[in-house]
Each structure stands twice: as C-alpha cells, then as structure tokens.
Design a protein around this motif. Structure first.
Motif, PDB file in Angstrom:
ATOM      1  N   LEU A  85      13.386 -21.620  -8.539  1.00  0.00           N
ATOM      2  CA  LEU A  85      12.262 -20.713  -8.719  1.00  0.00           C
ATOM      3  C   LEU A  85      12.205 -19.811  -7.485  1.00  0.00           C
ATOM      4  CD1 LEU A  85       9.511 -23.069 -10.167  1.00  0.00           C
ATOM      5  CD2 LEU A  85      10.912 -21.397 -11.398  1.00  0.00           C
ATOM      6  N   VAL A  86      12.039 -18.525  -7.731  1.00  0.00           N
ATOM      7  CA  VAL A  86      12.175 -17.512  -6.689  1.00  0.00           C
ATOM      8  C   VAL A  86      10.864 -16.743  -6.544  1.00  0.00           C
ATOM      9  CG1 VAL A  86      13.435 -15.446  -5.976  1.00  0.00           C
ATOM     10  CG2 VAL A  86      14.646 -17.312  -7.161  1.00  0.00           C
ATOM     11  N   HIS A  87      10.324 -16.746  -5.341  1.00  0.00           N
ATOM     12  CA  HIS A  87       9.159 -15.924  -5.001  1.00  0.00           C
ATOM     13  C   HIS A  87       9.667 -14.494  -4.841  1.00  0.00           C
ATOM     14  CE1 HIS A  87       5.527 -14.966  -2.390  1.00  0.00           C
ATOM     15  NE2 HIS A  87       6.404 -14.097  -1.903  1.00  0.00           N
ATOM     16  N   HIS A  88       9.296 -13.623  -5.795  1.00  0.00           N
ATOM     17  CA  HIS A  88       9.799 -12.248  -5.772  1.00  0.00           C
ATOM     18  C   HIS A  88       8.666 -11.285  -5.444  1.00  0.00           C
ATOM     19  CE1 HIS A  88      10.674  -8.238  -7.488  1.00  0.00           C
ATOM     20  NE2 HIS A  88      11.810  -8.455  -6.835  1.00  0.00           N
ATOM     21  N   GLU A  89       8.835 -10.546  -4.365  1.00  0.00           N
ATOM     22  CA  GLU A  89       7.863  -9.537  -3.952  1.00  0.00           C
ATOM     23  C   GLU A  89       8.377  -8.153  -4.319  1.00  0.00           C
ATOM     24  OE1 GLU A  89       6.590  -9.762   0.103  1.00  0.00           O
ATOM     25  OE2 GLU A  89       6.259 -11.942   0.033  1.00  0.00           O
ATOM     26  N   TYR A  90       7.595  -7.458  -5.143  1.00  0.00           N
ATOM     27  CA  TYR A  90       7.838  -6.034  -5.308  1.00  0.00           C
ATOM     28  C   TYR A  90       6.926  -5.319  -4.323  1.00  0.00           C
ATOM     29  CZ  TYR A  90       8.568  -1.397  -7.120  1.00  0.00           C
ATOM     30  OH  TYR A  90       8.903  -0.063  -7.217  1.00  0.00           O
ATOM     31  N   GLN A  91       7.527  -4.764  -3.276  1.00  0.00           N
ATOM     32  CA  GLN A  91       6.776  -4.113  -2.204  1.00  0.00           C
ATOM     33  C   GLN A  91       6.769  -2.610  -2.482  1.00  0.00           C
ATOM     34  OE1 GLN A  91       8.377  -5.451   1.566  1.00  0.00           O
ATOM     35  NE2 GLN A  91       8.024  -7.604   1.069  1.00  0.00           N
ATOM     36  N   ALA A  92       5.805  -2.195  -3.304  1.00  0.00           N
ATOM     37  CA  ALA A  92       5.781  -0.813  -3.787  1.00  0.00           C
ATOM     38  C   ALA A  92       5.600   0.199  -2.671  1.00  0.00           C
ATOM     39  CB  ALA A  92       4.667  -0.652  -4.824  1.00  0.00           C
ATOM     40  N   ASN A  93       5.014  -0.244  -1.548  1.00  0.00           N
ATOM     41  CA  ASN A  93       4.843   0.678  -0.416  1.00  0.00           C
ATOM     42  C   ASN A  93       6.175   1.129   0.169  1.00  0.00           C
ATOM     43  OD1 ASN A  93       4.773  -2.209   0.372  1.00  0.00           O
ATOM     44  ND2 ASN A  93       4.929  -1.368   2.444  1.00  0.00           N
ATOM     45  N   GLU A  94       7.247   0.373  -0.106  1.00  0.00           N
ATOM     46  CA  GLU A  94       8.571   0.717   0.419  1.00  0.00           C
ATOM     47  C   GLU A  94       9.335   1.666  -0.509  1.00  0.00           C
ATOM     48  OE1 GLU A  94       9.683  -0.068   3.334  1.00  0.00           O
ATOM     49  OE2 GLU A  94       8.132  -1.509   3.932  1.00  0.00           O
ATOM     50  N   HIS A  95       8.753   1.980  -1.671  1.00  0.00           N
ATOM     51  CA  HIS A  95       9.450   2.794  -2.656  1.00  0.00           C
ATOM     52  C   HIS A  95       8.603   4.031  -2.965  1.00  0.00           C
ATOM     53  CE1 HIS A  95      12.169  -0.542  -3.057  1.00  0.00           C
ATOM     54  NE2 HIS A  95      11.166  -1.349  -3.382  1.00  0.00           N
ATOM     55  N   PRO A  96       9.025   5.197  -2.535  1.00  0.00           N
ATOM     56  CA  PRO A  96       8.221   6.416  -2.688  1.00  0.00           C
ATOM     57  C   PRO A  96       7.754   6.637  -4.117  1.00  0.00           C
ATOM     58  CG  PRO A  96      10.120   6.843  -1.293  1.00  0.00           C
ATOM     59  CD  PRO A  96      10.298   5.455  -1.846  1.00  0.00           C
ATOM     60  N   GLY A  97       6.461   6.942  -4.239  1.00  0.00           N
ATOM     61  CA  GLY A  97       5.869   7.261  -5.527  1.00  0.00           C
ATOM     62  C   GLY A  97       5.472   6.073  -6.367  1.00  0.00           C
ATOM     63  N   ARG A  98       5.662   4.850  -5.850  1.00  0.00           N
ATOM     64  CA  ARG A  98       5.382   3.654  -6.641  1.00  0.00           C
ATOM     65  C   ARG A  98       4.008   3.054  -6.384  1.00  0.00           C
ATOM     66  NH1 ARG A  98       8.872   2.675 -10.989  1.00  0.00           N
ATOM     67  NH2 ARG A  98      10.987   3.270 -10.386  1.00  0.00           N
ATOM     68  N   CYS A  99       3.292   3.548  -5.364  1.00  0.00           N
ATOM     69  CA  CYS A  99       1.983   2.966  -5.055  1.00  0.00           C
ATOM     70  C   CYS A  99       1.014   4.052  -4.630  1.00  0.00           C
ATOM     71  CB  CYS A  99       2.097   1.913  -3.953  1.00  0.00           C
ATOM     72  SG  CYS A  99       0.578   0.950  -3.696  1.00  0.00           S
ATOM     73  N   THR A 100      -0.189   4.007  -5.198  1.00  0.00           N
ATOM     74  CA  THR A 100      -1.210   4.989  -4.845  1.00  0.00           C
ATOM     75  C   THR A 100      -1.939   4.608  -3.563  1.00  0.00           C
ATOM     76  OG1 THR A 100      -2.829   3.843  -6.240  1.00  0.00           O
ATOM     77  CG2 THR A 100      -1.574   5.634  -7.254  1.00  0.00           C
ATOM     78  N   ALA A 101      -1.849   3.347  -3.176  1.00  0.00           N
ATOM     79  CA  ALA A 101      -2.477   2.880  -1.946  1.00  0.00           C
ATOM     80  C   ALA A 101      -1.456   2.969  -0.807  1.00  0.00           C
ATOM     81  CB  ALA A 101      -2.988   1.453  -2.118  1.00  0.00           C
ATOM     82  N   LYS A 102      -1.861   2.478   0.346  1.00  0.00           N
ATOM     83  CA  LYS A 102      -0.969   2.446   1.494  1.00  0.00           C
ATOM     84  C   LYS A 102      -0.942   1.028   2.045  1.00  0.00           C
ATOM     85  CE  LYS A 102      -1.649   7.246   2.962  1.00  0.00           C
ATOM     86  NZ  LYS A 102      -2.060   8.143   4.068  1.00  0.00           N
ATOM     87  N   GLY A 103       0.198   0.646   2.563  1.00  0.00           N
ATOM     88  CA  GLY A 103       0.293  -0.647   3.214  1.00  0.00           C
ATOM     89  C   GLY A 103       0.860  -1.726   2.317  1.00  0.00           C
ATOM     90  N   TYR A 104       1.374  -2.741   2.946  1.00  0.00           N
ATOM     91  CA  TYR A 104       2.095  -3.827   2.271  1.00  0.00           C
ATOM     92  C   TYR A 104       1.224  -4.575   1.275  1.00  0.00           C
ATOM     93  CZ  TYR A 104       4.065  -8.618   2.215  1.00  0.00           C
ATOM     94  OH  TYR A 104       4.515  -9.863   1.868  1.00  0.00           O
ATOM     95  N   GLU A 105       0.101  -5.114   1.733  1.00  0.00           N
ATOM     96  CA  GLU A 105      -0.698  -5.965   0.860  1.00  0.00           C
ATOM     97  C   GLU A 105      -1.302  -5.195  -0.312  1.00  0.00           C
ATOM     98  OE1 GLU A 105      -3.371  -8.810   2.383  1.00  0.00           O
ATOM     99  OE2 GLU A 105      -2.100  -9.359   4.078  1.00  0.00           O
ATOM    100  N   ALA A 106      -1.707  -3.963  -0.096  1.00  0.00           N
ATOM    101  CA  ALA A 106      -2.326  -3.171  -1.158  1.00  0.00           C
ATOM    102  C   ALA A 106      -1.341  -2.845  -2.281  1.00  0.00           C
ATOM    103  CB  ALA A 106      -2.899  -1.877  -0.579  1.00  0.00           C
TER     104      ALA A 106
END
Length: 400
Positions: A123-144
């Motif tokens: 079982l794999v803990h998978h994090e999609y960190q949208a802050n690292e991918h331009p245009g993928r997150c409307t917020a800013k920062g890792y946790e958001a």
C-alpha cells in the motif's frame, strides 16, 4: 511526507462495549535508544531520509526487508532485524507527474504484506502536490494543494522491485478529484502496517474527511480484505459492517447521494503507527503519536482521553473496534507540534517490531519487542532532512 494533519476523532463504533474496562496490557521501555539508520552517515543520496513508520517482512530466503524511507523508495536489508543496511537500489521511484489521474507524483511504500516472501503487496501513500504543477491549484502552498490517495504496487521478486499497474491500482481514494476542495489537505493518508486476524488482513488508514458526497467524518478508519493482492478488495468499517469501498474517482463516478462512508475508530487523534498482536493472549497493541491537548472523545466505551503531554502513546484491544485508554510511552515534541517550539528536534513515526516474530510480516509480538521511530532535527522553525531511525527495546505484558 511532511505530515501536519490533526484529525477530529469521533466516538467508537456501535459494537464497542458499553462498560469501561481496565487496561489490557502494559508497555514499558527497558533500554536506551540505538541508531539503525543515520541520514548523514548511511544515505545513498539526498533522498534517503526515514519518513514513515517502519514496515518489515521476511523474504523467501528468510532475509529481512524494512521500508520506511522517502519517496525515492529503498529498503534496509539484512539477515535479521538486528543487522540492517540500506540497499541503494531504488525499488519504486516517484515520477512527479502533473496528471493526477496517473497517481505518479510522490509515492511512499507505507505498508506491505506477503504470504510467501516472494509476492509482495504494497500500500502506497501517494501525494499529489498540486502546488508543484502550474495551473493545478487555485491556492498556494503544500498543504492547501495536497490531495492524498492510497494506491498499490506489487513485487514478484521478494521486494527487490515494485511495479504499478496501468491504469493505476487505487485502494482508497476520496470520491472526488484533486481540484475539489482545495485549500486544505484531502483524502486518505498514512496506512498502518497490514496485520492479520484469522482469514482477514486489516489496516488503519487516516482521512481528513469531506462534506460531499457522503459527509465523511475525519478520523482513522479500519479496512479489511481477504486478498491483499487485490487493491480493489479493501472495505472499510461503516459502524455496521465492512462494506464501504473508495475507488478511483478518475475512473468511477461516485453517487451524489447514498455514498457509504467509513466510521472512524477512537481513540486515535492521528494516524496509527503500527498494530501488533500479542502471541500469548491474542490482544492487539497499537502505537501512535499525539500532541499535548489533542482530544480523543469518549464514545460508547472506555477509550476517551485528553492527551496531557506530547509524545508516543499506546493502547490495546481485543476486537480492533474498542480500545482502552491511551497511555504515554515516550514523551517528546512530535511532528504534530509547532516546530518553532522544538528544542532542536522532533520525534515521529513509531512502530513495533519483534525480531522473533512468528509471522513473516512482523505483525505479532511476544513479551518483548522493539519500538522504532524517527528523530528529526530542526533549525529554527524548519524541519530539516537530518533524521535518524532509532530502535528501543520494550517489554509487553498482557493480562488474560
């Protein structure tokens, strides 16, 4: 895996006993800590830091593989738990890909199970960190922008390499895609070890919850399966049975109404580090970390507690649903505390392993075991990559 989530813990499932019971067991430190892995001394490269609770199994030759490192996954290997060294071969890498439907951004092997030491389910803990991918997150920062899923990988060579399937195998996912609910971390996080009870295999998995669909409460949920090699077979406890499934939202459409949710199990305020079964009595013992002031609400049974001090706690159970009052094992500033207030370091990621375990997956213990955990150095308010994996002997007593 910079875990800072604090989960709201709800009452025990309806099956919990109504009357309070005395503690089932005692867990006592009986020796000083010793270093298993030191990042500055033993690393293969800059990605090698302990970053999850230790998980171990014996392969088909009897040798031990232990996981619990970073998202460039490597294993510590040796003839037994007492003689482990980091193997520099990467067994599962992280693609850091921008497409969330690929589930190949950053991945940590966080639980394993094997019946024969050759075929390994992970079982794999998978994090999609949208802050690292331009245009993928409307917020800013890792946790958001953090969207988390439990995916699966498999090995056919005793854990020397792991492969993902195409399309990706998803074991536990929130019923919405990563763009929904941005502004806080979302999804399923941090599996405990996989452990056996009869014909079933179990794992505790944390969730921060969601409002729709299904109004999922935050907490720690218990999943089970009879076939760990099939990621789609995991089902969560709902309060009445193990019936809730959480499939891939990129390939299934969740119903807006009537979606089953999992029923969080008290008293855990944070992810469960490990669960082991005492060989002599059959009782389960769990370890986890909590910070001062965390609340574990009383439900229908005896498991309510305020955590008066930060550190590692433990609790015991006969049925995996009702747990006795948590007790402090190691005091210390944890990963859930404010790092600015840490006097040079934090503790995190507890686990229990018995070198003499009878099971291949180290999910059983006798009257002694090893507490493994990670120390993380801080500089001001920054958690650094200067981390050690430690082990410390404990004595276990369980009353019949």
């Amino acid at each position: 895996m910079r875990l800072r989530l604090v989960l709201a813990v709800l009452s025990l499932p309806a099956l919990a006993q109504a009357a309070a019971e005395p503690p089932l067991s005692s867990l006592t430190l009986v020796g000083p800590p010793a270093i298993v892995f030191k990042a500055g001394r033993d690393a293969c490269d800059g990605a090698d830091v302990p970053d999850a609770s230790a998980r171990a199994f014996r392969d088909a030759t009897g040798a031990v593989a232990l996981f619990g490192m970073h998202y460039r996954n490597r294993a510590l290997r040796g003839p037994d738990l007492d003689r482990l060294k980091l193997d520099c071969k990467v067994v599962l890498d992280s693609g850091e890909k921008a497409d969330p439907a690929l589930y190949d951004d950053r991945s940590w092997i966080t639980a394993t199970w094997t019946e024969d030491g050759t075929a390994i389910a992970a079982l794999v803990h998978h994090e999609y960190q949208a802050n690292e991918h331009p245009g993928r997150c409307t917020a800013k920062g890792y946790e958001a922008c953090w969207y988390n899923t439990i995916t699966a990988a498999a090995s056919t060579d005793g854990g020397r390499s792991f492969l993902r399937t195409t399309p990706p195998a998803v074991a536990m996912a929130a019923p919405f895609r990563q763009e929904v609910g941005q502004g806080r971390h979302r999804g399923f996080f941090n599996p405990s070890n996989v452990f056996a009870d009869g014909r079933f295999r179990y794992v505790f998995v944390s969730t921060t919850g969601w409002d729709r669909p299904g109004d999922q409460e935050a907490g720690v949920c218990l999943f089970r399966t009879a076939t760990p090699a099939d990621p789609a077979s995991w089902r969560a406890w709902t309060g009445t049975g193990f019936t809730a499934a959480f499939p891939d939202p990129y390939r299934t459409k969740a119903a807006a109404k009537g979606t089953e949710t999992c029923k969080p199990v008290a008293p855990f305020p944070t992810p469960v580090g490990a669960v082991v079964r005492h060989r002599g009595t059959g009782a389960f013992v769990a370890v986890f970390m909590a910070k001062k002031g965390d609340m574990a609400k009383k439900g229908d049974g005896p498991a309510g507690a305020n955590f008066p001090e930060s550190g590692f706690y433990w609790t015991s159970s006969r049925d995996l649903l009702s747990w006795d009052v948590p007790r402090l094992l190691v005091a210390g500033t944890t990963l859930y505390d404010d790092p600015c207030a840490a006097a040079g370091g934090l503790i995190a990621y507890p686990s229990l392993l018995d070198p003499r375990a009878e099971g291949r997956n180290f999910d059983d213990v006798g009257d002694t075991a090893i507490l493994t955990y990670v120390t993380l150095k801080t500089e001001g308010c920054t958690i650094t990559s200067d981390r050690d994996l430690l082990r410390r002997p404990v004595a276990i007593k369980v009353w019949p």
